[in-house]
Design a protein around this motif. Structure first.
Motif: not given
Ligand code: X90
Length: 277
Positions: A26, A59-61, A83, A88, A164, A169, A189, A193-194, A261, A264-265
């Protein structure tokens, strides 16, 4: 036969000792810079730069082509993706798998929607690795991994949900709780898956107690857990001690999150992937 596991970089594959594994990266993107989440990324520098950066970041997948090239001509490919409800990546992997099997009718590709992120992908991928080691067939692995997924979970502790929320997200309302006056969000989670926020403990000790309580509540089997952190080894270690105190035989692995991660974390976030009874 050449059998290959391929994950996207949300599985943080670069710290797995010795494993031969493909990765579709990613990307983390700002107006000024693009960070590719691969083994060369300096995550510390990225987190520091992003903390100082006032503009938009996202971000981009991986693309279908990114997945395809990570397949590396293997006869059997086993993909695990972040997820599909938040990225994507899974969809791109599905398209890659279809194209792969169309072009090579003798080859097989499985794509698993982890419905999760980080350490739960690692649990799934390592299980596939074990099944391959045992010589199970493609069909057997497909079936057994679907069953295994019912027996894995992810809980998390976040001190900020800014990235997020800014990227849609989680809802801004949910995100508002995190980071205010020492309030952390502990969540899991969801089955879809959210991100599902569960509690708002005040202070780090309380947050770790809450994570522990949530583990037990969600039928942790006390056997295997991955604790991943964003520049917070102290909290990860403290979590490990708590788990070991309650489950002395638990296999507990602590590791640092990769780029996606970590984005986002955010600083100090903890993700805990675990097996259920
Ligand atoms: O495609 C993209 O650009 C990526 C997007 C990802 C978005 C979510 C990332 C979550 C990372 C955060 C805490 C745990 C989440 C549990 C998810 C079900 C980690």
């Amino acid at each position: 036969m050449n059998r290959r596991i391929v994950v996207d970089s949300s599985a943080d594959p670069f710290s797995w000792a010795g494993a031969e594994i493909g990765c579709a990266s990613l990307k983390i993107i700002t107006d000024q810079k693009e960070y590719v989440d691969d083994s060369k990324l300096n995550i510390k520098e990225m987190v520091r730069e992003l903390a100082a950066y006032k503009g938009k970041s996202g971000t981009a997948c991986p693309s279908t082509e990114d997945w395809l090239s990570a397949f590396a001509d293997a006869e059997e490919v086993y993909c695990v993706a972040i997820t599909s409800n938040l990225s994507g990546s899974y969809n791109a992997a599905r398209l890659a798998a279809e194209q792969y099997m169309e072009e090579h009718p003798d080859r097989k590709a499985l794509v698993v929607d982890s419905l999760s992120a980080g350490p739960e992908l690692r649990l799934i991928a390592r299980k596939i690795e074990k099944f391959i080691g045992e010589g199970l067939s493609f069909e057997e692995i497909k079936e057994k991994i679907a069953a295994y997924q019912q027996k894995t979970g992810l809980i998390f502790m976040l001190e900020s949900m800014r990235n997020l929320a800014n990227n849609g997200r989680v809802s801004p309302l949910v995100a508002k709780m995190a980071g205010l006056l020492g309030i952390r969000v502990v969540g899991k989670a969801s089955d879809e898956g959210t991100l599902e926020p569960l509690e708002k403990p005040r202070g780090r000790e309380k947050a770790l107690d809450t994570l522990m309580a949530q583990l037990k509540k969600h039928h942790f089997n006390g056997k295997k857990v991955y604790i991943a952190h964003c520049f917070n080894p102290e909290a990860a270690e403290a979590m490990k001690q708590r788990i070991r105190a309650a489950f002395p035989d638990c296999k507990t692995t602590v590791y640092a999150l990769g780029g996606l991660c970590s984005f986002y974390a955010e600083q100090s976030g903890l993700l805990v992937g675990f097996e259920k009874q």
